[in-house]
Structures are given as structure tokens and as C-alpha cells.
Design an enzyme around this catalytic site. Structure first.
Site, PDB file in Angstrom:
ATOM      1  N   CYS A 154      -1.005  -0.266   2.459  1.00  0.00           N
ATOM      2  CA  CYS A 154      -1.298   0.519   1.260  1.00  0.00           C
ATOM      3  C   CYS A 154      -2.605   0.100   0.611  1.00  0.00           C
ATOM      4  N   CYS A 159      -3.081   3.923   0.979  1.00  0.00           N
ATOM      5  CA  CYS A 159      -3.074   4.654  -0.296  1.00  0.00           C
ATOM      6  C   CYS A 159      -4.309   4.389  -1.158  1.00  0.00           C
ATOM      7  N   LYS A 162      -7.794   5.382   0.389  1.00  0.00           N
ATOM      8  CA  LYS A 162      -7.709   6.845   0.573  1.00  0.00           C
ATOM      9  C   LYS A 162      -7.845   7.573  -0.761  1.00  0.00           C
ATOM     10  N   TYR A 307      -0.185  14.191   6.870  1.00  0.00           N
ATOM     11  CA  TYR A 307      -0.798  13.514   5.726  1.00  0.00           C
ATOM     12  C   TYR A 307      -2.171  12.896   6.063  1.00  0.00           C
ATOM     13  N   GLU A 311      -5.672  14.359   4.819  1.00  0.00           N
ATOM     14  CA  GLU A 311      -6.282  13.652   3.679  1.00  0.00           C
ATOM     15  C   GLU A 311      -7.665  13.122   4.051  1.00  0.00           C
ATOM     16  N   HIS A 571       1.426  22.302 -23.595  1.00  0.00           N
ATOM     17  CA  HIS A 571       0.433  23.346 -23.417  1.00  0.00           C
ATOM     18  C   HIS A 571      -0.949  22.824 -23.771  1.00  0.00           C
ATOM     19  N   GLU A 576       3.387  22.711 -17.274  1.00  0.00           N
ATOM     20  CA  GLU A 576       4.226  23.630 -18.058  1.00  0.00           C
ATOM     21  C   GLU A 576       4.582  24.883 -17.238  1.00  0.00           C
TER      22      GLU A 576
HETATM   23  P1  FAD Z   1       2.809  -2.588   5.473  1.00  0.00           P
HETATM   24  O1  FAD Z   1       2.189  -2.292   4.167  1.00  0.00           O
HETATM   25  O2  FAD Z   1       2.224  -1.923   6.657  1.00  0.00           O
HETATM   26  O3  FAD Z   1       2.751  -4.175   5.643  1.00  0.00           O
HETATM   27  C1  FAD Z   1       3.112  -4.832   6.825  1.00  0.00           C
HETATM   28  C2  FAD Z   1       2.385  -6.175   6.880  1.00  0.00           C
HETATM   29  O4  FAD Z   1       2.986  -6.998   7.883  1.00  0.00           O
HETATM   30  C3  FAD Z   1       0.922  -6.042   7.270  1.00  0.00           C
HETATM   31  O5  FAD Z   1       0.109  -6.802   6.417  1.00  0.00           O
HETATM   32  C4  FAD Z   1       0.877  -6.604   8.689  1.00  0.00           C
HETATM   33  O6  FAD Z   1      -0.377  -7.134   9.009  1.00  0.00           O
HETATM   34  C5  FAD Z   1       1.964  -7.662   8.615  1.00  0.00           C
HETATM   35  N1  FAD Z   1       2.532  -8.059   9.908  1.00  0.00           N
HETATM   36  C6  FAD Z   1       2.845  -7.270  10.962  1.00  0.00           C
HETATM   37  N2  FAD Z   1       3.407  -8.014  11.944  1.00  0.00           N
HETATM   38  C7  FAD Z   1       3.449  -9.292  11.498  1.00  0.00           C
HETATM   39  C8  FAD Z   1       3.938 -10.510  12.037  1.00  0.00           C
HETATM   40  N3  FAD Z   1       4.510 -10.548  13.249  1.00  0.00           N
HETATM   41  N4  FAD Z   1       3.807 -11.643  11.322  1.00  0.00           N
HETATM   42  C9  FAD Z   1       3.231 -11.645  10.100  1.00  0.00           C
HETATM   43  N5  FAD Z   1       2.771 -10.498   9.523  1.00  0.00           N
HETATM   44  C10 FAD Z   1       2.877  -9.344  10.208  1.00  0.00           C
HETATM   45  N6  FAD Z   1       2.048   5.902   0.932  1.00  0.00           N
HETATM   46  C11 FAD Z   1       2.149   6.395  -0.322  1.00  0.00           C
HETATM   47  O7  FAD Z   1       3.194   6.236  -0.962  1.00  0.00           O
HETATM   48  N7  FAD Z   1       1.124   7.062  -0.911  1.00  0.00           N
HETATM   49  C12 FAD Z   1      -0.052   7.252  -0.273  1.00  0.00           C
HETATM   50  O8  FAD Z   1      -0.958   7.860  -0.833  1.00  0.00           O
HETATM   51  C13 FAD Z   1      -0.194   6.742   1.031  1.00  0.00           C
HETATM   52  N8  FAD Z   1      -1.346   6.902   1.697  1.00  0.00           N
HETATM   53  C14 FAD Z   1      -1.486   6.360   2.934  1.00  0.00           C
HETATM   54  C15 FAD Z   1      -2.691   6.544   3.598  1.00  0.00           C
HETATM   55  C16 FAD Z   1      -2.876   6.025   4.849  1.00  0.00           C
HETATM   56  C17 FAD Z   1      -4.182   6.208   5.550  1.00  0.00           C
HETATM   57  C18 FAD Z   1      -1.812   5.291   5.469  1.00  0.00           C
HETATM   58  C19 FAD Z   1      -2.004   4.684   6.822  1.00  0.00           C
HETATM   59  C20 FAD Z   1      -0.613   5.126   4.823  1.00  0.00           C
HETATM   60  C21 FAD Z   1      -0.429   5.665   3.550  1.00  0.00           C
HETATM   61  N9  FAD Z   1       0.769   5.535   2.865  1.00  0.00           N
HETATM   62  C22 FAD Z   1       0.897   6.062   1.613  1.00  0.00           C
HETATM   63  C23 FAD Z   1       1.914   4.847   3.467  1.00  0.00           C
HETATM   64  C24 FAD Z   1       2.025   3.390   2.937  1.00  0.00           C
HETATM   65  O9  FAD Z   1       0.799   2.741   3.086  1.00  0.00           O
HETATM   66  C25 FAD Z   1       3.114   2.658   3.690  1.00  0.00           C
HETATM   67  O10 FAD Z   1       4.313   3.383   3.600  1.00  0.00           O
HETATM   68  C26 FAD Z   1       3.362   1.256   3.140  1.00  0.00           C
HETATM   69  O11 FAD Z   1       2.198   0.481   3.149  1.00  0.00           O
HETATM   70  C27 FAD Z   1       4.442   0.555   3.964  1.00  0.00           C
HETATM   71  O12 FAD Z   1       4.654  -0.744   3.476  1.00  0.00           O
HETATM   72  P2  FAD Z   1       5.394  -1.832   4.377  1.00  0.00           P
HETATM   73  O13 FAD Z   1       5.647  -2.987   3.477  1.00  0.00           O
HETATM   74  O14 FAD Z   1       6.523  -1.226   5.084  1.00  0.00           O
HETATM   75  O15 FAD Z   1       4.346  -2.240   5.499  1.00  0.00           O
HETATM   76  P1  NDP Z   2       2.891  12.009  10.969  1.00  0.00           P
HETATM   77  O1  NDP Z   2       3.852  11.387  11.891  1.00  0.00           O
HETATM   78  O2  NDP Z   2       3.360  12.459   9.642  1.00  0.00           O
HETATM   79  O3  NDP Z   2       2.178  13.255  11.678  1.00  0.00           O
HETATM   80  C1  NDP Z   2       1.567  13.146  12.928  1.00  0.00           C
HETATM   81  C2  NDP Z   2       0.666  14.329  13.159  1.00  0.00           C
HETATM   82  O4  NDP Z   2      -0.012  14.158  14.395  1.00  0.00           O
HETATM   83  C3  NDP Z   2       1.417  15.651  13.251  1.00  0.00           C
HETATM   84  O5  NDP Z   2       0.598  16.672  12.754  1.00  0.00           O
HETATM   85  C4  NDP Z   2       1.621  15.789  14.766  1.00  0.00           C
HETATM   86  O6  NDP Z   2       1.725  17.129  15.171  1.00  0.00           O
HETATM   87  C5  NDP Z   2       0.326  15.218  15.282  1.00  0.00           C
HETATM   88  N1  NDP Z   2       0.420  14.677  16.630  1.00  0.00           N
HETATM   89  C6  NDP Z   2       1.350  13.828  17.111  1.00  0.00           C
HETATM   90  N2  NDP Z   2       1.065  13.502  18.377  1.00  0.00           N
HETATM   91  C7  NDP Z   2      -0.056  14.166  18.716  1.00  0.00           C
HETATM   92  C8  NDP Z   2      -0.841  14.238  19.880  1.00  0.00           C
HETATM   93  N3  NDP Z   2      -0.535  13.534  20.966  1.00  0.00           N
HETATM   94  N4  NDP Z   2      -1.948  15.012  19.876  1.00  0.00           N
HETATM   95  C9  NDP Z   2      -2.275  15.716  18.775  1.00  0.00           C
HETATM   96  N5  NDP Z   2      -1.568  15.709  17.633  1.00  0.00           N
HETATM   97  C10 NDP Z   2      -0.468  14.927  17.602  1.00  0.00           C
HETATM   98  O7  NDP Z   2       1.751  10.934  10.850  1.00  0.00           O
HETATM   99  P2  NDP Z   2       0.597  10.583   9.851  1.00  0.00           P
HETATM  100  O8  NDP Z   2      -0.192   9.677  10.690  1.00  0.00           O
HETATM  101  O9  NDP Z   2      -0.107  11.734   9.262  1.00  0.00           O
HETATM  102  O10 NDP Z   2       1.324   9.821   8.657  1.00  0.00           O
HETATM  103  C11 NDP Z   2       2.231   8.767   8.863  1.00  0.00           C
HETATM  104  C12 NDP Z   2       3.015   8.532   7.599  1.00  0.00           C
HETATM  105  O11 NDP Z   2       2.218   7.852   6.641  1.00  0.00           O
HETATM  106  C13 NDP Z   2       3.457   9.816   6.907  1.00  0.00           C
HETATM  107  O12 NDP Z   2       4.678  10.272   7.412  1.00  0.00           O
HETATM  108  C14 NDP Z   2       3.552   9.406   5.472  1.00  0.00           C
HETATM  109  O13 NDP Z   2       4.863   9.035   5.153  1.00  0.00           O
HETATM  110  C15 NDP Z   2       2.615   8.217   5.347  1.00  0.00           C
HETATM  111  N6  NDP Z   2       1.456   8.650   4.557  1.00  0.00           N
HETATM  112  C16 NDP Z   2       1.648   9.013   3.254  1.00  0.00           C
HETATM  113  C17 NDP Z   2       0.600   9.507   2.502  1.00  0.00           C
HETATM  114  C18 NDP Z   2       0.829   9.937   1.097  1.00  0.00           C
HETATM  115  O14 NDP Z   2       1.841   9.615   0.513  1.00  0.00           O
HETATM  116  N7  NDP Z   2      -0.083  10.682   0.497  1.00  0.00           N
HETATM  117  C19 NDP Z   2      -0.727   9.623   3.071  1.00  0.00           C
HETATM  118  C20 NDP Z   2      -0.825   9.222   4.437  1.00  0.00           C
HETATM  119  C21 NDP Z   2       0.237   8.754   5.132  1.00  0.00           C
HETATM  120  P3  NDP Z   2       3.138  17.909  15.381  1.00  0.00           P
HETATM  121  O15 NDP Z   2       3.479  18.485  14.039  1.00  0.00           O
HETATM  122  O16 NDP Z   2       2.798  18.907  16.402  1.00  0.00           O
HETATM  123  O17 NDP Z   2       4.137  16.883  15.845  1.00  0.00           O
END
Ligand code: FAD
Ligand code: NDP
Length: 596
Positions: A154, A159, A162, A307, A311, A571, A576
Site C-alpha cells: 500500500c 494505494c 497511486k 483496478y 488506474e 447542498h 446529496e
Molecule cells: P502487503 O502490503 O503486500 O505486505 C506484505 C509484506 O510482506 C511486504 O512488505 C512483503 O515484502 C513482505 N514479505 C513477503 N514475504 C515475506 C517473507 N517471507 N518474510 C518477510 N517478509 C515478507 N487497496 C486499497 O484499499 N486502496 C487502493 O487505492 C489500493 N491501490 C492499490 C494500487 C496498487 C498499484 C496495488 C498493487 C494495490 C493497491 N491496493 C489498494 C491493494 C493494497 O495495497 C493491498 O490490499 C494491501 O497492501 C495488502 O496488505 P497486506 O498486509 O495483505 O500485504
Molecule cells: P485483477 O485480478 O483485479 O484483474 C486482472 C485483470 O487482468 C483483469 O482485467 C483480467 O482480465 C486481466 N488479465 C488476467 N490475465 C490476463 C492475461 N493473461 N492477459 C491479459 N489480461 C489478463 O487484478 P489487478 O491487478 O487489477 O488488481 C489486483 C487487486 O488489487 C484488485 O483486485 C484490488 O483488490 C487491488 N487494488 C485495489 C485498488 C483500489 O482499491 N483502488 C487499486 C489497485 C488494486 P479478465 O477480466 O479477462 O480476467
């Protein structure tokens, strides 16, 4: 609390309402007021709360609140025991005994593996409940070599960066589209005759935003370390692997190994981007790299249509990059179709290209370092950057879960768990790594806190994964809570639901001639059979995340259409529009609203 049977339950210091409530749930309430000594009291005619914990017969001067008889007392208890009318009753979390005892003899009560949203929250909560806790966090560099600090996805590659890029892109859009109409001069940034926005983002400006965001993130990494120290959580910057159910092996960045033991483990290792599966896939970057690019990404192909891809495409286009999205099937699978289409249309009108029903089949590096992409339909194009965003895979492959009999889903490597407890009873999972958990930061945080309270605070409340609000931060934002219209129809049938909807021009866009093709949209889906209980709320428009948060609370409490529309709006706001939704889809009336 005194019972007229002269049983002096007041001698039990419940401390506060939460503990009293816990006692009711645990030991008494559901069993006809069985007292803590195990004696049953089926009839309790007069009950009151006493002011003090004084022993002896009840003294009228000591009565703080008279509750009445059995039924009134039940009502009073229900007030804070059960959700409001209409909401689903919460079951208790039934956990398998994990063998934890206060004198277990291991180094820690809890070792958390993963210092992201879920792991950090659980570690801090467990420590504040008195547990001895260590947290291991180690970042494996992306295949492109990108690495980062403490805090997980995150804060480092999700998050936070982004949203900051999104804010930048939105700001730029406002400067171009609106500022002049408010008399704010943006010399040299007027749209040309074709409505195209001139490029103001030069390479050095890309570095300005990138460096500022990275500096901010580094300050957060530092704060997270301080917070762990303040909470007495031992931070271990090492990669953990299970040796047995009470031991993990730790490896630091120099390859030195050590071990740590614990009574309980929490796996919160999250996930990593799933790589593209075509020839030349290693030429693509992922969301783990895009926020760190040293040079302007130039012309970009985003692969995937959910997503992350949308995004990233949105903020890159908002920063004047030439962006194409390769869509395998549909946009935003799982979200409301109508809202997803609106997002696609908006993005297209704002310069994002969509290549529908294709996947890349080959990536080749050209002499000038650009990337030639061949698509599944035979077409080709050349890009400076290819960003793969085709989902995420749980980071459990090398965690040694096979050594501890923790079951995973072979498709996504996520840990199978019930109430966050894995198939090895003293090993738990929260966040993105847990099967069935929405991949969202606040879900991981809440689940981590909820679990810590159950493990070390005596709570029996399960984590509630239902009605989680979410926002997609695309150029026009989209937030929602509950069911999409499509899912509601599938569950209740077309005749079982009604949709109230409205299309409107947000006030902030109303002066600009550039905005008149960009309407916002709100809709709610209600269950016609159950007092028009609201099943889903959807909003596409400015500040969507801010708009939806409060509605999420109401949804958790069984919101009905009547309650929604009885609420007086603020408003003039977009929110609203939601409390004044009146046009039903079934009426066939135009959803476009009038003025104020
Ligand atoms: P993570 O935050 O992934 O943390 C896991 C940690 O474990 C990492 O630091 C990793 O390095 C560490 N780790 C892994 N393996 C080991 C090991 N063996 N030993 C020690 N450490 C290890 N969610 C939202 O709610 N709003 C958003 O706007 C949003 N935007 C996103 C945008 C992007 C581009 C992405 C990729 C995700 C986004 N998400 C968003 C999703 C959100 O980031 C994740 O759901 C959240 O970070 C998950 O938290 P977590 O604690 O499960 O894991
Ligand atoms: P998702 O699993 O949500 O979506 C994957 C996308 O990639 C789908 O459009 C899927 O298409 C497509 N896809 C899968 N495989 C292939 C392939 N081989 N070739 C081409 N297209 C493919 O993954 P994201 O990576 O977008 O997000 C992961 C999670 O991270 C989300 O579910 C969300 O919970 C979290 N996140 C949250 C955000 C937020 O809160 N604003 C922002 C970003 C991430 P198809 O529909 O055809 O399967």
C-alpha cells in the site's frame, strides 16, 4: 448489575461495556442469564445498573439506571449486542484450539511475517494487548530490480503513490479544463481547437513528481519503524521461511541465517504482480516498478483491464502520456457493468486508447530500446513502456508452508483459512494472502486488528468481510458498496430488485465548456421484497472515495431506501444526489436530472 435473587454479580468487575457484553455473549446472555458461577436465572423480574460495585442488598440511592423486567433488559442488551433491524446477525468466530498457553516457552507469543497493512496492524494491536511480538518484513526486489522500505504494498507500490499520481493528474485536468472558466489564468495551457490538451509534462517534471512522492514514502517508512518501536514490537528485517509450526528460519540481505520461535504465527505476506505469460514478458514492468521509473515512461501499453491497469492508465494519460489499454475481455470484471462502461467511455474521451479483446502474444526489444508488441489479433505497435497488470499472486511459493501443513489454493497460492486460522491451528493469515479476502488495505488492517483481539484480547467477534466500500481511482472515480446491479439480479431475480438512478453534472464542472460531455452518475439497487433494503450503492464522479465512506456505515446497519431518502442532503454536493434518488429504472424515465 444486580439480580433480585440477591446474586451479587456486581462483584465481577466487568470494567466496561465491551467486557460486559463479552460476558453476556460468552457465558450468560444466550443461556438465560447463567451467572459467572454457572447458576441459571431464568426469571429476572427487576434489573438495574448500580452506580458502584458496593456489596450487599441493593440500595435505591445506588441505582444509576432502572432497566425494568426481563424483556426490557433484553432490549437494552440487544441495543449493543445485535445489529439494527434488517441487518444480518453476526455469528461468533469459532476457532480451533491452537495450544497457546501463557507459559508456552517460545521466544514470542506472536511472530508476524510481513510488514504491510495487515501485518503491521495485527502486530501493534497484539502488542498493545500485552503480547510479546516480533514482525519480520523483507522486500524481494521486483524482476526489474526495484525495491523499497517497510510498510508493504500500500505505502510503497500501491494505494499511496497511486493516489498521489492520480491527484496530480486530476489537478492537471482541472487546470486545463476548468481554471480559465473561474478566471484563473493558465497561460499556454488552453485546449487547442480539437480540444487536445497541450503537453506540459516534460521529463524533468516527471522526475519532480516521482522524487517528491518517493521522499514522502521514505518518511512513511521511517514513521512505521518508529511506531513499531513505540509499541514494543521487535522489527526483524529478514526473509522468513517456516521450518516447523513453531520455528521460522530468517535470512538477512547478506544471506546470514538465524531462527526465531513463537507460540503463534501470522502470515501477512500479501501478493506480487502476476507476470505476463507471453514471449518476451520480462521486458514488461509492473506496478512494483512504475512509481520508481527514472525516466519518463513515454508511450505506454497497460495490459489488463481491472483496478491497477485502469488506474495506472488513467494517471499516466492525465500526465499527458500516450496510453493504450489492452483489454482481454471486459473492463473491471466484478463491478457494476453500467458504471464500468461509463468509466471506459470517460477515459476514451480523455485520451486513453483501448484495444479490445486482445492480449499481447510477443514483446521484442528494438534497437532504440523501444518495445514492439505483437497482439493476439495479429496487430503490432511500438511502445516505450509495457506495464503488465494482469492480477496478483500470493507471495507464498517459498514460505515453507508445506513444512507446516498450511493448505493453499493451487490457482493463486492463497492460504485457505477460516476466521483467519489456517489448516495449521497456530498459523494465521490476514490480508491479500488469505483466500477470499478482498485485496484492499483497510480490509487487511481491520482483519489484522480483529484477529489480534481474538488471540490476545478475549474477543469472539469475527472479521466482517461483507459490504466493504471500495473506490477505483480512474480519471472519473468510481466508488461502490454492496452488490452490483448485475449481481443483485442474479441473486434476487430481475423482478426482485429496483434500481434508482440519476445522471448529473457536478457543480464543479458546470462552468467549463470542456466538461459538458462528462456527467457523473449515481444509482442504488434495492431489494423490492424486504422493505426496499438497499443492496448496493454506486457513484461515478468527483471525490468518489469521500462520497461512499459514510454510506458504507449505513449499509452495514441494514439501510432501507426510505431511510436513505429520509436523510436530509448536504447542498450543493454530489453526495446529496444519492439521498434524493427517485427515478426508477423500471419506469423508463430519463435518468438525467434537472437543475438545483
Ligand atoms: P502487503 O502490503 O503486500 O505486505 C506484505 C509484506 O510482506 C511486504 O512488505 C512483503 O515484502 C513482505 N514479505 C513477503 N514475504 C515475506 C517473507 N517471507 N518474510 C518477510 N517478509 C515478507 N487497496 C486499497 O484499499 N486502496 C487502493 O487505492 C489500493 N491501490 C492499490 C494500487 C496498487 C498499484 C496495488 C498493487 C494495490 C493497491 N491496493 C489498494 C491493494 C493494497 O495495497 C493491498 O490490499 C494491501 O497492501 C495488502 O496488505 P497486506 O498486509 O495483505 O500485504
Ligand atoms: P485483477 O485480478 O483485479 O484483474 C486482472 C485483470 O487482468 C483483469 O482485467 C483480467 O482480465 C486481466 N488479465 C488476467 N490475465 C490476463 C492475461 N493473461 N492477459 C491479459 N489480461 C489478463 O487484478 P489487478 O491487478 O487489477 O488488481 C489486483 C487487486 O488489487 C484488485 O483486485 C484490488 O483488490 C487491488 N487494488 C485495489 C485498488 C483500489 O482499491 N483502488 C487499486 C489497485 C488494486 P479478465 O477480466 O479477462 O480476467
Amino acid at each position: 448489575l444486580l439480580f433480585p435473587s440477591r446474586l451479587k454479580i456486581v462483584e465481577h468487575d466487568f470494567g466496561d461495556r465491551t467486557k460486559f457484553r463479552q460476558w453476556l455473549v460468552d457465558d450468560g446472555f444466550r443461556n438465560n442469564f447463567r451467572d459467572p458461577m454457572g447458576k441459571e436465572h431464568v426469571s429476572c423480574p427487576i434489573i438495574w445498573i448500580s452506580k458502584s460495585l458496593k456489596d450487599g442488598d441493593p440500595d435505591p440511592a445506588d441505582i444509576e439506571k432502572y432497566l425494568g423486567g426481563y424483556d426490557k433488559t433484553l432490549d437494552w442488551c440487544r441495543d449493543f449486542m445485535e445489529p439494527a433491524d434488517g441487518a444480518d446477525a453476526k455469528p461468533e468466530a469459532v476457532m480451533v484450539d491452537d495450544g497457546h498457553t501463557p507459559d508456552h516457552g517460545y521466544e514470542y507469543d506472536l511472530v508476524v511475517i510481513g510488514g504491510g497493512s495487515g501485518g503491521m496492524a495485527a502486530a501493534k494491536e497484539a502488542a498493545s494487548l500485552g503480547a510479546k511480538v516480533a514482525l519480520c518484513d523483507f522486500v524481494k526486489p521486483s524482476p526489474q530490480g526495484t525495491s523499497w522500505g517497510l510498510g508493504g504494498t500500500c505505502v510503497n507500490v500501491g494505494c499511496i503513490p497511486k493516489k498521489l499520481y492520480h491527484i496530480g493528474a486530476t489537478l492537471r485536468e482541472s487546470i486545463h479544463a476548468d481554471a480559465n472558466y473561474f478566471g484563473i489564468s493558465t497561460l499556454g495551457t488552453q485546449p487547442d481547437e480539437l480540444g487536445q490538451l497541450p503537453t506540459i509534462q516534460t521529463e524533468s517534471q516527471w522526475n519532480v513528481v516521482k522524487d517528491n512522492i518517493q521522499n514522502y514514502i521514505r518518511s512513511l517508512n521511517f514513521k512505521y519503524r518508529v511506531r513499531l518501536r513505540e509499541k514494543s514490537v521487535q522489527y526483524i528485517n529478514k526473509l522468513a521461511t517456516f521450518k516447523d509450526a513453531h520455528t521460522v528460519e530468517l535470512v538477512d540481505k547478506k544471506g546470514r541465517t538465524s531462527e526465531v520461535t513463537a507460540s503463534r504465527f501470522l502470515v501477512a505476506v500479501g501478493g506480487r504482480p502476476t507476470p505476463l505469460d507471453c514471449e518476451g514478458a520480462d521486458l514488461a514492468i509492473s506496478s512494483d516498478d512504475v512509481f520508481f521509473l527514472e525516466k519518463d515512461p513515454g508511450k505506454v501499453l497497460c495490459v489488463g483491464a481491472s483496478y491497477i491497469s485502469l488506474e495506472c492508465a488513467g494517471f499516466l494519460a492525465g500526465m499527458s502520456k500516450d496510453v493504450t489499454v489492452a483489454v482481454r475481455s471486459i473492463l473491471l470484471r466484478g463491478f457494476d457493468r453500467e458504471c464500468s462502461e461509463r468509466i471506459g467511455n470517460f477515459m476514451q474521451q480523455h485520451g486513453v486508447n483501448f484495444k479490445m479483446k486482445v492480449t499481447p502474444s510477443k514483446l521484442e526489444k528494438l534497437e532504440d530500446d523501444r518495445i514492439k508488441v505483437t497482439f493476439s489479433d495479429g496487430s503490432e505497435d511500438v511502445y516505450d513502456t509495457v506495464l503488465g497488470a494482469v492480477g496478483r499472486t500470493a507471495d507464498t511459493a517459498k514460505l515453507g508452508l508445506e513444512n507446516v501443513n498450511v493448505q493453499t489454493n493451487p490457482k493463486n497460492l492463497k492460504i485457505v483459512a477460516k476466521n483467519e486460522q489456517s489448516t495449521c491451528p497456530n498459523i494465521y493469515a490476514v490480508g491479500d494472502v488469505m483466500e477470499g479476502c478482498p485485496e484492499l488495505t483497510p480490509v487487511a488492517i481491520q482483519a489484522g486488528i480483529s484477529l489480534a483481539r481474538r488471540l490476545f484480547g478475549g474477543s469472539k467477534e469475527p472479521m466482517d468481510y461483507v459490504n466493504v466500500c471500495t473506490t477505483v481511482f480512474t480519471p472519473i472515480e468510481y466508488s461502490c458498496v454492496g452488490l452490483s446491479e448485475d449481481d443483485a439480479i442474479e441473486k434476487y431475480g430481475q423482478d426482485g430488485i429496483e434500481v434508482y438512478h440519476r445522471e448529473f453534472l457536478p457543480l464543479e464542472w458546470s462552468l467549463s465548456q470542456n466538461r459538458h460531455d462528462s456527467n457523473a452518475f449515481a444509482k442504488i439497487v434495492v431489494d423490492k421484497t424486504a422493505k426496499e433494503r438497499v443492496l448496493g450503492i454506486h457513484y461515478v464522479g468527483p471525490n468518489a472515495g469521500e462520497v461512499m465512506q459514510g454510506y458504507g456505515i449505513s449499509m452495514k446497519n441494514g439501510l432501507t431506501y426510505r431511510q436513505l431518502t429520509d436523510t436530509v442532503g448536504i447542498h450543493p454536493t454530489s453526495s446529496e444526489e444519492i439521498v434524493t434518488l427517485a427515478i426508477t429504472k423500471s419506469s423508463g424515465e430519463d435518468a438525467a436530472a434537472g437543475g438545483c
